[in-house]
Each structure stands twice: as structure tokens, then as C-alpha cells.
Design an enzyme around this catalytic site. Structure first.
Site, PDB file in Angstrom:
ATOM      1  N   LYS A 131      -8.535  -0.104   8.878  1.00 15.65           N
ATOM      2  CA  LYS A 131      -9.657   0.647   8.304  1.00 15.65           C
ATOM      3  C   LYS A 131     -10.985   0.313   8.967  1.00 15.65           C
ATOM      4  O   LYS A 131     -11.129  -0.659   9.702  1.00 15.65           O
ATOM      5  CB  LYS A 131      -9.696   0.445   6.784  1.00 15.65           C
ATOM      6  CG  LYS A 131      -8.572   1.230   6.115  1.00 15.65           C
ATOM      7  CD  LYS A 131      -8.636   1.221   4.612  1.00 15.65           C
ATOM      8  CE  LYS A 131      -7.547   2.168   4.045  1.00 15.65           C
ATOM      9  NZ  LYS A 131      -7.451   2.092   2.580  1.00 15.65           N
ATOM     10  N   ARG A 178      -0.270  -2.794   2.354  1.00 13.17           N
ATOM     11  CA  ARG A 178       0.161  -1.528   2.955  1.00 13.17           C
ATOM     12  C   ARG A 178      -0.350  -1.476   4.392  1.00 13.17           C
ATOM     13  O   ARG A 178      -1.563  -1.523   4.621  1.00 13.17           O
ATOM     14  CB  ARG A 178      -0.407  -0.366   2.132  1.00 13.17           C
ATOM     15  CG  ARG A 178      -0.029   1.029   2.621  1.00 13.17           C
ATOM     16  CD  ARG A 178      -0.718   2.078   1.735  1.00 13.17           C
ATOM     17  NE  ARG A 178      -0.311   3.433   2.069  1.00 13.17           N
ATOM     18  CZ  ARG A 178      -0.860   4.173   3.030  1.00 13.17           C
ATOM     19  NH1 ARG A 178      -1.860   3.683   3.767  1.00 13.17           N
ATOM     20  NH2 ARG A 178      -0.437   5.402   3.257  1.00 13.17           N
TER      21      ARG A 178
END
Length: 285
Positions: free
Chosen positions: A225, A264
Site C-alpha cells: 500500500k 492479507r
């Protein structure tokens, strides 16, 4: 321990003896990190099986990009992308979760063998989601969410981000339980990168203990991210998404150490090692 040996607990949630590794299969042409690489059914199924071979405990299948600025895919297309992949992976014995904001996709994916519904909107995007998941009996991920991808960056305004995220997730949990999903079937996710700036994501990672105080397992989805790009940037230039996997594994080790239920990730191998090291260190205390 691989995904074939995840134990089901009394509440229906898969359980492992350490932080689990959730591998990501994006059946999309436009994911921020690997868009288009696993877009057809056969490639996506092969990717899921490869992730299990690399150490994934469960595989999260999604057919709609939620990167900042992404526009929505239509329902028929999302079903076409997701359900065949879920069905084939489940038939191979893989523990599958479905990443969707649509009740129809969740319902058909669970019917096809998915054991967990991972809705980044926490049931807010589709008013049918909570009753549909309640009827299936599947565990449900309640993520912190303040709106769709098109404009979520404008919502990244906080005083105390950890306190506000915990409060908003708590309120959402109450609403979901009132809607019929058993409280013991909930997983919480702070929603890193969703209506968050880099400093917010880092504060939430530092505050995993406060999220765990909600009394439910915590899913941490930090993989590749923007905040990691921000941390790794040299002379103001962040590395591309696919060059953030070592940083992702570092976050996985931290999250596992702090008691996350699962992490994740797009690339599994380094994170699978990281959570096992965290478990071994914890065992030596």
C-alpha cells in the site's frame, strides 16, 4: 501448516496456531499492484494454488479493484470473474474468502465454497449484504470504511485516528450484529489505505492492541500500500507497488507479533516466513 489444515472453530472462523497468511487473487484488469496478471479464470486458479504452495493459509478472491480512484465494475461482470475461481479453488481444498461489496457475489461465492466474506465496506455499500451473510452463516470481515474509492482520499481527516477508527468499527459491529450476523463470526480490519494518509496507517499499525480490545480477530491488509511507498521513498519518489514486498513482510512480522489473526498479502513466501518467525520468538518467551 498450509491452507489445507486450517481448523474450523465453533464460530465457523478458520483457526491456525499463529497469525494466518491470506493470499490475494485479484481477478481484475486494474488492481493497483498486479492488475491484469490473473484476469482469466484459469490463471487466477493457478495463482491461488501457487499461493497455497508458497504458504498461504487461505486465499482471498476479488473481482473489483478498490484502489483509490477506482470506478465500480457492474454486478454481472463481478460474478463472472469471481464465482468460477472460488468454485475451482474450493474444489481443490483451498480455504477461500471472497472480497466483495455486493451481497449477490457474497451469496454465490459462499454457495460455491467460500468460507469467509471480506467486505471492505463492512456491509455499508450494499444494504442486502448483512442479511445475506447472516443467512449463509459465514464469518464476516468488518473493515473501517468511509466511502467508495472514487473519493475516499477526501475523507482522510482525523483527530485521533486510532480512537476514531476503533469507535467507528465498534458502531459498525453493533449494526452488523443487529442485522443478524453472530458477534463471534466477526473479524475486524482497520482499513489501511482506505480514507487514510500514511501517518494514519502507521498509527493504526502501532495501535493493533487497541483494535484487539474490541474482542474480535484482527485482519491486517497492508500489502504494497501507499504508506509503505511513503516510508520507502527516496528523494520523494516511492518505489512501485511490486517493490514493496519486503516492507510488507516486515509489517506482517509486526502484526503477527502484536496478535493479528491474519495478514492479507499479494506475495506470500516472505510473509509466510515472517509469521512463522514471529510465532517462534513468541514461543521462546
Amino acid at each position: 501448516m498450509n491452507s489445507m489444515s486450517g481448523r474450523g472453530s465453533a464460530d465457523g472462523l478458520p483457526e491456525w496456531d499463529r497469525c494466518a497468511v491470506m493470499g490475494v487473487v485479484n481477478v481484475t484488469p486494474d488492481s493497483f499492484s498486479d492488475g491484469g496478471r490473473w484476469f482469466d479464470t484459469s490463471a487466477a486458479v493457478k495463482r491461488g494454488l501457487d499461493l497455497v504452495a508458497q504458504g498461504a493459509d487461505l486465499v482471498d478472491v476479488g473481482g473489483e479493484s478498490t484502489r483509490p480512484g477506482a470506478s465500480r465494475v457492474d454486478e454481472e461482470e463481478e460474478l463472472r470473474r469471481v464465482v468460477p475461481v472460488v468454485r475451482r479453488l474450493a474444489a481443490e481444498g483451498v480455504v477461500v474468502s471472497v472480497d466483495t461489496m455486493r451481497a449477490s457475489v457474497a451469496e454465490q461465492a459462499v454457495a460455491a465454497g467460500a468460507v469467509l466474506v471480506n467486505d471492505v465496506s463492512g456491509g455499508l455499500a450494499d444494504p442486502r449484504m448483512v442479511p445475506v451473510v447472516a443467512a449463509t452463516g459465514a464469518p464476516f470481515v468488518v473493515m473501517h470504511w468511509r466511502g467508495f474509492s472514487e473519493d475516499m482520499n477526501s475523507r482522510a481527516v482525523y483527530g485521533d485516528v486510532v480512537a476514531e477508527v476503533v469507535d467507528e468499527i465498534s458502531a459498525r459491529m453493533e449494526a452488523v450484529v443487529e442485522g443478524g450476523i453472530a458477534p463471534e463470526r466477526l473479524v475486524v480490519d482497520p482499513g489501511l489505505g482506505f480514507a487514510k494518509a500514511a501517518e494514519h496507517d502507521l498509527a493504526l499499525l502501532a495501535g493493533i492492541g487497541r483494535l484487539r480490545a474490541l474482542g474480535r480477530p484482527v485482519l491486517v491488509a497492508a500489502s504494497r500500500k501507499r504508506f509503505l511507498g511513503h516510508v520507502l521513498a527516496r528523494e520523494g519518489t516511492p518505489p512501485p507497488a511490486r517493490e514493496r514486498d519486503a516492507a510488507t513482510a516486515a509489517v506482517s512480522a509486526i502484526a503477527a507479533h502484536d496478535g493479528a489473526w491474519a495478514v492479507r498479502v499479494h506475495e506470500v513466501r516472505a510473509t509466510a516466513d515472517a509469521v512463522r518467525v514471529a510465532r517462534a520468538v513468541e514461543g521462546a518467551r
